[in-house]
Design a protein around this motif. Sequence first.
Motif, mmCIF file in Angstrom:
data_model
loop_
_atom_site.group_PDB
_atom_site.id
_atom_site.type_symbol
_atom_site.label_atom_id
_atom_site.label_comp_id
_atom_site.label_asym_id
_atom_site.label_seq_id
_atom_site.Cartn_x
_atom_site.Cartn_y
_atom_site.Cartn_z
ATOM 1 N N THR A 67 22.159 28.511 34.654
ATOM 2 C CA THR A 67 22.235 28.849 36.365
ATOM 3 C C THR A 67 21.350 29.624 36.820
ATOM 4 O OG1 THR A 67 23.870 30.522 35.924
ATOM 5 C CG2 THR A 67 24.775 28.276 36.177
ATOM 6 N N GLY A 68 20.730 30.480 35.862
ATOM 7 C CA GLY A 68 19.692 31.528 36.167
ATOM 8 C C GLY A 68 20.585 32.832 36.711
ATOM 9 N N LYS A 69 21.668 32.847 36.575
ATOM 10 C CA LYS A 69 22.296 33.914 37.328
ATOM 11 C C LYS A 69 22.694 35.195 36.002
ATOM 12 C CE LYS A 69 26.999 34.906 38.894
ATOM 13 N NZ LYS A 69 26.492 35.930 39.897
ATOM 14 N N ALA A 70 22.159 36.237 36.574
ATOM 15 C CA ALA A 70 22.423 37.525 35.859
ATOM 16 C C ALA A 70 23.576 38.495 36.577
ATOM 17 C CB ALA A 70 21.110 38.315 35.925
ATOM 18 N N SER A 71 24.353 38.983 35.819
ATOM 19 C CA SER A 71 25.449 39.877 36.426
ATOM 20 C C SER A 71 25.548 41.168 35.333
ATOM 21 C CB SER A 71 26.524 39.310 36.798
ATOM 22 O OG SER A 71 27.119 38.508 35.392
ATOM 23 N N LEU A 72 26.117 42.324 36.047
ATOM 24 C CA LEU A 72 26.457 43.442 35.193
ATOM 25 C C LEU A 72 27.952 43.343 35.055
ATOM 26 C CD1 LEU A 72 24.304 46.105 36.706
ATOM 27 C CD2 LEU A 72 24.016 44.982 34.635
ATOM 28 N N VAL A 73 28.566 43.484 33.633
ATOM 29 C CA VAL A 73 29.833 43.510 33.546
ATOM 30 C C VAL A 73 30.107 44.620 32.464
ATOM 31 C CG1 VAL A 73 30.161 41.089 34.071
ATOM 32 C CG2 VAL A 73 29.761 41.661 31.777
ATOM 33 N N ASP A 74 31.320 44.779 32.302
ATOM 34 C CA ASP A 74 31.907 45.933 31.381
ATOM 35 C C ASP A 74 31.528 46.993 31.499
ATOM 36 O OD1 ASP A 74 32.192 42.850 28.654
ATOM 37 O OD2 ASP A 74 33.593 43.647 30.506
ATOM 38 N N ALA A 75 31.368 47.456 32.570
ATOM 39 C CA ALA A 75 30.371 48.863 32.703
ATOM 40 C C ALA A 75 31.312 50.219 32.290
ATOM 41 C CB ALA A 75 30.049 49.283 34.260
ATOM 42 N N SER A 76 30.687 51.058 31.597
ATOM 43 C CA SER A 76 31.530 52.261 31.219
ATOM 44 C C SER A 76 30.470 53.518 31.729
ATOM 45 C CB SER A 76 31.680 52.516 29.606
ATOM 46 O OG SER A 76 32.345 51.426 29.342
ATOM 47 N N LYS A 77 31.051 54.623 31.915
ATOM 48 C CA LYS A 77 30.652 56.027 32.335
ATOM 49 C C LYS A 77 30.921 57.075 31.210
ATOM 50 C CE LYS A 77 31.061 59.160 36.057
ATOM 51 N NZ LYS A 77 31.322 59.524 37.412
ATOM 52 N N LEU A 78 30.024 57.651 30.693
ATOM 53 C CA LEU A 78 29.983 58.606 29.653
ATOM 54 C C LEU A 78 29.379 59.581 30.097
ATOM 55 C CD1 LEU A 78 28.985 55.633 28.322
ATOM 56 C CD2 LEU A 78 29.360 56.757 26.385
ATOM 57 N N THR A 79 30.322 61.008 30.224
ATOM 58 C CA THR A 79 29.964 62.249 30.565
ATOM 59 C C THR A 79 30.180 63.313 29.611
ATOM 60 O OG1 THR A 79 32.111 62.451 31.816
ATOM 61 C CG2 THR A 79 30.252 61.469 33.018
ATOM 62 N N VAL A 116 34.739 58.987 28.143
ATOM 63 C CA VAL A 116 34.180 57.624 28.270
ATOM 64 C C VAL A 116 35.269 57.144 29.312
ATOM 65 C CG1 VAL A 116 33.768 55.443 27.408
ATOM 66 C CG2 VAL A 116 33.113 57.512 25.973
ATOM 67 N N ARG A 117 34.851 56.560 30.442
ATOM 68 C CA ARG A 117 35.781 55.924 31.262
ATOM 69 C C ARG A 117 35.325 54.466 31.762
ATOM 70 N NH1 ARG A 117 35.985 60.262 35.587
ATOM 71 N NH2 ARG A 117 33.975 61.016 34.403
ATOM 72 N N ALA A 118 36.045 53.538 31.981
ATOM 73 C CA ALA A 118 35.407 52.375 32.772
ATOM 74 C C ALA A 118 34.763 52.596 34.133
ATOM 75 C CB ALA A 118 36.583 51.213 33.149
ATOM 76 N N ALA A 119 33.901 52.034 34.248
ATOM 77 C CA ALA A 119 33.140 52.185 35.823
ATOM 78 C C ALA A 119 32.811 50.976 36.488
ATOM 79 C CB ALA A 119 31.839 52.787 35.492
ATOM 80 N N ALA A 120 32.872 51.007 37.832
ATOM 81 C CA ALA A 120 32.768 49.888 38.670
ATOM 82 C C ALA A 120 31.229 49.713 39.066
ATOM 83 C CB ALA A 120 33.594 50.009 39.996
ATOM 84 N N VAL A 121 30.974 48.719 39.107
ATOM 85 C CA VAL A 121 29.500 48.335 39.488
ATOM 86 C C VAL A 121 29.458 48.643 41.189
ATOM 87 C CG1 VAL A 121 27.454 46.590 39.489
ATOM 88 C CG2 VAL A 121 28.901 46.848 37.736
ATOM 89 N N GLN A 122 28.661 49.612 41.610
ATOM 90 C CA GLN A 122 28.526 49.937 43.013
ATOM 91 C C GLN A 122 27.383 49.049 43.719
ATOM 92 O OE1 GLN A 122 28.765 54.113 43.750
ATOM 93 N NE2 GLN A 122 29.914 54.561 41.860
ATOM 94 N N SER A 123 27.504 49.061 44.932
ATOM 95 C CA SER A 123 26.360 48.639 45.727
ATOM 96 C C SER A 123 25.860 49.854 46.517
ATOM 97 C CB SER A 123 26.720 47.361 46.312
ATOM 98 O OG SER A 123 27.694 47.606 47.261
ATOM 99 N N GLY A 124 24.349 49.762 46.895
ATOM 100 C CA GLY A 124 23.900 50.912 47.961
ATOM 101 C C GLY A 124 22.619 50.290 48.330
ATOM 102 N N SER A 125 22.397 51.185 49.119
ATOM 103 C CA SER A 125 21.025 50.876 49.833
ATOM 104 C C SER A 125 19.653 51.436 48.670
ATOM 105 C CB SER A 125 20.724 51.747 51.245
ATOM 106 O OG SER A 125 21.731 51.269 51.968
#
Lengths: 314, 321
Positions: free
Chosen positions: A62-74, A89-98
């Motif tokens: 399909t030519g589709k790319a996406s970000l999944v299974d994101a984690s945040k490590l601090t 380590v925590r699960a992270a949401a993929v955010q959108s922004g300008s």
Amino acid sequence: MVRRVSSARSFWAGSALATALAVASWAAPGVAVAGERSETDGLITQVNTLTFSAKLALNPLTGKASLVDASKLTQVLDPAGNPLTPLKVRAAAVQSGSPIGNYACVKQGNARKGFVEFNRTDWFNAGKHGVEQYQFFPYMQPGARTFGTVKTTQFQVCGTGGADLKDGYRIHQAGMGIAFPDAGRTFKIGQGWQAGKTPSDTTVSLGFELSDKRSPLSIKGSISQNPSDKLKGSIVGPYETSMDAFARNGVNAWWEDSCVNGWSRCKFKGDGSADFQGTVVHGLWEFSPADARAVRYFWIYPYLKYACHGFRCG
Amino acid sequence: MRLTGRRDRARVRAFTATLLGLVVFAGVSGCGDDEAAPSALGAASQGRALSAYDLVVVASAENNPLYSDLYGITVDPLSATRITTDKRISSLDAFGGQVVVAAADGPTDRLAFVADNGDLTPIPKLGRPFAYSPNFRADGSVVFRDFVQDNDIAVYRTREWDQTSEQTRTLSRSKEELLGLQLGSDGRLLFLRNNETGDDVVVVENAKGKQRSFRLDGDGAGYLGWGRDHIAATANAADASFGEQATGTVFIAIDTGEQQLVPGWQPIAWNGDGTKVLARSTADLTRSELAFLDPRNPAAPERLGVLPALAIYFGSWMRGT
């Protein structure tokens, strides 16, 4: 990088604001004296690392790319790099922004039959420290080479972007890594990053070279930023992450303040960059037909090392 | 020099891993009565003439086909010598003491001659086409495949580089992609037609372009080559990863098209007179247990020995010496 207070203005600034600043600041109290570094213009006590990991999932049909299974490590470190807290380590949401900067990866030239240009994916994160944004541009070329009677498939991922922090925060290192998740076999055949003194405009190209001599295809990644300090790249990032296991199939690029390897070791509040800083990185991987059919994703992992010294900290 | 940085530690790890790999590879040599001693890596730097080998092969010490290099093999006593390093060889031919290869130039294959010390030198005046599957003619000319794009349509060509004039000409053009070109007698060409959803097909094309087809049972990825009376092709498990699931050799009688499968041995190269195929056991594809297969008596392989820690994929007998 130590910022020395100018003698012309510092005396008056110190006189007018010293009391208020001494109360608000978490550093040792004191007054900045013109031309001298006082105890308040002093040392940071901790450094923060912020790493994200996510799967750049690809569907060639399909030519589709996406970000999944994101984690945040601090993690919080002392200025010498010793951990002050465990890695969280925590699960992270993929955010959108300008867009926070001027950067892109652009395809140039003529593609071969079967070439797949996936959609761009954005990694965006906004926090109290500031904003990071990285863009990833995946491509696939089937039938790239012929091994005996077998045709190979090549994947290229171009990443570009950076971080822009708020007042009171300073960037020590900012960049990203891309890796194919195989620790045992090498599939990476090409890599590209810029290294050396940071220019105001950075471009890094890596190509799927074609037999079309008139206009061979290449992918050009570019970014504009404040020309300070340096750009670096390697198969592993600037500090240890779980992605190091895939070093043989990884590419990393980051911006780094000169204090990191300088005598100050980024201990001073004035060390680091208050401007947008970022970089460009490419990776090229090659697979046999059955291995190519099994490719589902690449790991992407933006990372940031920064220090906080203003009243926003804590 | 004190190593302090992350990159320095990574470099040390990589160097140590490489060094350990070299030590392991050198250490296994000479073990066992029937295991041959692979020569030290980079032995070609000693300048041994390529014509001194019985055959040259595309092989990998890590069983990573897309990172293969050129090795020289002698049969008696059985030994392997690495000739190139980090060249990612993808096809080859040998004749008259010369070896021509297709090797990765970044993401693309290019043709080059191989020097005795393993250096690659471009073919004179050939330019830099995206080329593969080179074959020597007896006069030293090289026939190969390349492809061009013509108005967004891929056109596959069989081309010839003349050794005397150093000029190149096109022998044929087609929109059909045929793989694994092998030059035979009387101008015949041998190809594999890949069918992604079904059985692969062996194609014999005569000098006038007329084709005969022989359907294989499954995937034909691997070796394809002319013998005197037979064609040999690799038999694979369905959906095979190249180098991982070869299951045997298919002999195709050239005159009748009759096929016979020899399980357990995958073909590497016909011998000099085209009567026997050098093959390796499919029992353990991380190493190369070698034997000759005679299509007239395929049930009785003539075992030669083992080259440990070396996966051989295909090769070319050193003909014309």
